[in-house]
Scaffold this active site. Structure first.
Site, mmCIF file in Angstrom:
data_model
loop_
_atom_site.group_PDB
_atom_site.id
_atom_site.type_symbol
_atom_site.label_atom_id
_atom_site.label_comp_id
_atom_site.label_asym_id
_atom_site.label_seq_id
_atom_site.Cartn_x
_atom_site.Cartn_y
_atom_site.Cartn_z
ATOM 1 N N ASP A 73 -0.256 -5.236 11.326
ATOM 2 C CA ASP A 73 1.054 -5.023 10.718
ATOM 3 C C ASP A 73 1.795 -3.798 11.249
ATOM 4 O O ASP A 73 2.851 -3.428 10.724
ATOM 5 C CB ASP A 73 0.948 -4.983 9.174
ATOM 6 C CG ASP A 73 -0.250 -4.208 8.664
ATOM 7 O OD1 ASP A 73 -0.944 -3.563 9.478
ATOM 8 O OD2 ASP A 73 -0.501 -4.244 7.436
ATOM 9 N N HIS A 127 -1.078 0.430 7.253
ATOM 10 C CA HIS A 127 -1.269 1.143 5.982
ATOM 11 C C HIS A 127 -2.530 2.003 6.043
ATOM 12 O O HIS A 127 -3.527 1.610 6.655
ATOM 13 C CB HIS A 127 -1.390 0.139 4.832
ATOM 14 C CG HIS A 127 -0.203 -0.760 4.681
ATOM 15 N ND1 HIS A 127 -0.129 -2.016 5.256
ATOM 16 C CD2 HIS A 127 0.975 -0.569 4.034
ATOM 17 C CE1 HIS A 127 1.045 -2.568 4.960
ATOM 18 N NE2 HIS A 127 1.733 -1.706 4.223
ATOM 19 N N HIS A 140 -7.887 -1.616 0.872
ATOM 20 C CA HIS A 140 -7.282 -0.849 -0.236
ATOM 21 C C HIS A 140 -8.060 -0.931 -1.545
ATOM 22 O O HIS A 140 -7.805 -0.138 -2.461
ATOM 23 C CB HIS A 140 -5.851 -1.327 -0.508
ATOM 24 C CG HIS A 140 -4.896 -1.107 0.623
ATOM 25 N ND1 HIS A 140 -4.697 0.126 1.191
ATOM 26 C CD2 HIS A 140 -4.090 -1.967 1.307
ATOM 27 C CE1 HIS A 140 -3.787 0.018 2.168
ATOM 28 N NE2 HIS A 140 -3.416 -1.242 2.261
ATOM 29 N N ASP A 171 1.409 -7.556 -6.569
ATOM 30 C CA ASP A 171 0.551 -7.363 -5.391
ATOM 31 C C ASP A 171 -0.779 -8.091 -5.529
ATOM 32 O O ASP A 171 -1.306 -8.625 -4.551
ATOM 33 C CB ASP A 171 0.257 -5.865 -5.173
ATOM 34 C CG ASP A 171 1.329 -5.170 -4.366
ATOM 35 O OD1 ASP A 171 2.382 -5.797 -4.115
ATOM 36 O OD2 ASP A 171 1.129 -3.993 -4.000
ATOM 37 N N TYR A 199 1.678 -9.621 8.364
ATOM 38 C CA TYR A 199 2.500 -10.464 7.494
ATOM 39 C C TYR A 199 3.565 -11.239 8.262
ATOM 40 O O TYR A 199 4.328 -11.975 7.650
ATOM 41 C CB TYR A 199 3.081 -9.605 6.355
ATOM 42 C CG TYR A 199 1.935 -8.886 5.679
ATOM 43 C CD1 TYR A 199 1.074 -9.578 4.843
ATOM 44 C CD2 TYR A 199 1.623 -7.561 5.995
ATOM 45 C CE1 TYR A 199 -0.043 -8.964 4.303
ATOM 46 C CE2 TYR A 199 0.511 -6.938 5.463
ATOM 47 C CZ TYR A 199 -0.320 -7.651 4.613
ATOM 48 O OH TYR A 199 -1.427 -7.052 4.092
ATOM 49 N N GLY A 216 -3.259 -3.283 -3.417
ATOM 50 C CA GLY A 216 -2.693 -3.653 -2.116
ATOM 51 C C GLY A 216 -3.215 -4.959 -1.555
ATOM 52 O O GLY A 216 -3.557 -5.028 -0.378
ATOM 53 N N ASP A 276 -4.657 -0.469 11.004
ATOM 54 C CA ASP A 276 -3.668 -1.149 10.149
ATOM 55 C C ASP A 276 -2.487 -0.192 9.921
ATOM 56 O O ASP A 276 -2.662 1.029 9.943
ATOM 57 C CB ASP A 276 -4.357 -1.471 8.814
ATOM 58 C CG ASP A 276 -3.578 -2.403 7.910
ATOM 59 O OD1 ASP A 276 -3.956 -3.582 7.823
ATOM 60 O OD2 ASP A 276 -2.606 -1.938 7.275
#
Ligand SMILES: [Zn+2]
Ligand SMILES: [Zn+2]
Length: 381
Positions: free
Chosen positions: A260, A173, A135, A93, A304, A143, A171
């Site tokens: 995302d 996440h 993150h 990552d 992504y 992340g 986001d």
């Protein structure tokens, strides 16, 4: 309303490059700026380019540990093995890369510059699409994020004397790094709408995470079920984000606009469209004018589907900030040439997506999620 919007950009921001096989690649930033430029959005009245300056150690130190900053600076030459692992670096990552500190400090400085422009009154709105690295933790990378630019920018604002700042993160996440940075700080409201941590990295962001100590009641989480789309995002914004921000009465709204959540994103399982995300941007824009005199800073974040989603989603955000939302239509011919040159493939032909029906069986789950979030914060809602 007369708008001035600062768009943070410099090609040097593409130096945050985790490698050709990594999902986060800087071509997404170049394709976004190219699309916004081709559509004339960067030439609109009130829109200006703000060239970022790198965050220095003192700024980074508002959030990050000195040891960690030193380790990032030492990479890649002097940072090896176990030492790297201690700081979350050298992993799939978070691979170490040449001039990693300089690249991460520039992305962070861009978000600080955006906040400074808005806080000083030089601009009504400001956006750093290279930011939103939500993150990163005080003592480690996580992340894909080396330095936590939203946290550093908000910490800078607090150091200037700001009393209340709202951070809203859409986001896919959970915005765990920013939440952690201000978990016990009553001056910062963090609101994160994301795919549930039961199914997705980083595995946190549940309704029960509401803050600690003096910060109790200033952390808000909406963990959506896989498959949730535009209707779920709209419900979360209308029934959680907007009332929470109104109740908190921030002096500035800082938003992380990771795209995302899109149904084409390869790393997650939500199902929004570009126009569904644009509707969320519009709601956040209206909220900024309603509650804090329009003081609105936005960053990018995750995303992504580098060609098919990111450029359109963040161009829509820049257009919204400039005061005129993007109208549906074809993507410009000249942009397609840029996509072929930089990505070696064809780009999407339209600025918006085909609408597909929402999955009706998810509506009850989304309602229950929203209700649980509100119930966890009785003083806010
Ligand atoms: Zn505005
Ligand atoms: Zn993300």
């Amino acid at each position: 309303m007369g708008h001035s919007t600062a768009v943070v950009w410099d090609e040097a921001l593409t130096s945050y490059d985790l490698g050709p096989e990594h999902p986060l690649r800087p071509v997404r930033l170049e394709l976004t700026i190219a699309l916004a430029r081709e559509l004339g959005i960067l030439d609109r009245p009130g829109v200006s380019i703000l060239v970022p300056t790198a965050a220095d150690d003192q700024l980074l130190g508002l959030v990050h540990d000195r040891d960690y900053i030193g380790a990032v600076k030492a990479a890649p030459d002097e940072l090896i093995g176990r030492l790297a692992a201690r700081y979350g670096l050298g992993t799939p990552d978070n691979p170490v890369f040449a001039r990693m500190h300089e690249a991460a400090a520039l992305a962070t400085g861009g978000s600080v510059d955006a906040v400074r422009a808005v806080w000083s009154g030089a601009a009504d709105h400001a956006v750093n699409i290279a930011g939103g690295l939500h993150h990163a933790m005080p003592d480690r990378a996580s992340g894909f994020c080396v330095y936590d630019d939203p946290a550093v920018a908000i910490a800078w604002l607090l150091a200037q004397g700001a009393e209340r700042v709202a951070y809203v993160d859409i986001d896919v996440h959970h915005g765990d790094g920013v939440q952690a940075a201000f978990y016990d700080d009553p001056r910062v409201l963090t609101v994160s709408v994301h795919e549930s941590g039961r199914y997705l990295f980083p595995g946190t962001g549940f309704a029960a995470e509401t803050g600690r100590g003096e910060g109790i009641g200033t952390s808000v989480n909406v963990p959506l079920p896989p498959g949730a789309g535009d209707a779920a995002l709209a419900a979360a914004v209308e029934h959680v984000v907007a009332p929470a921000v109104r109740a908190f009465r921030p002096q500035l709204l800082f938003t992380q606009l990771g795209c995302d959540t899109h149904r084409l994103d390869p790393l997650a399982h939500l199902a929004t469209t570009v126009q569904g995300q644009a509707a969320a941007h519009a709601a956040l824009h209206a909220l900024a004018h309603e509650v804090c005199d329009g003081r609105w800073v936005a960053t990018g974040g995750g995303g992504y589907a580098l060609v098919d989603v990111v450029p359109r989603a963040w161009t829509a955000a820049i257009a919204e900030m400039s005061g005129v939302p993007l109208a549906p239509g074809a993507t410009p011919v000249d942009w397609h040439e840029t996509v072929r040159r930089l990505a070696g493939r064809a780009g999407p032909s339209t600025l918006t997506d085909e609408v597909r029906p929402e999955r009706p069986e998810l509506a009850d789950a989304v309602d229950a999620t929203v209700a649980a979030t509100r119930a966890a914060l009785p003083d806010l809602f």
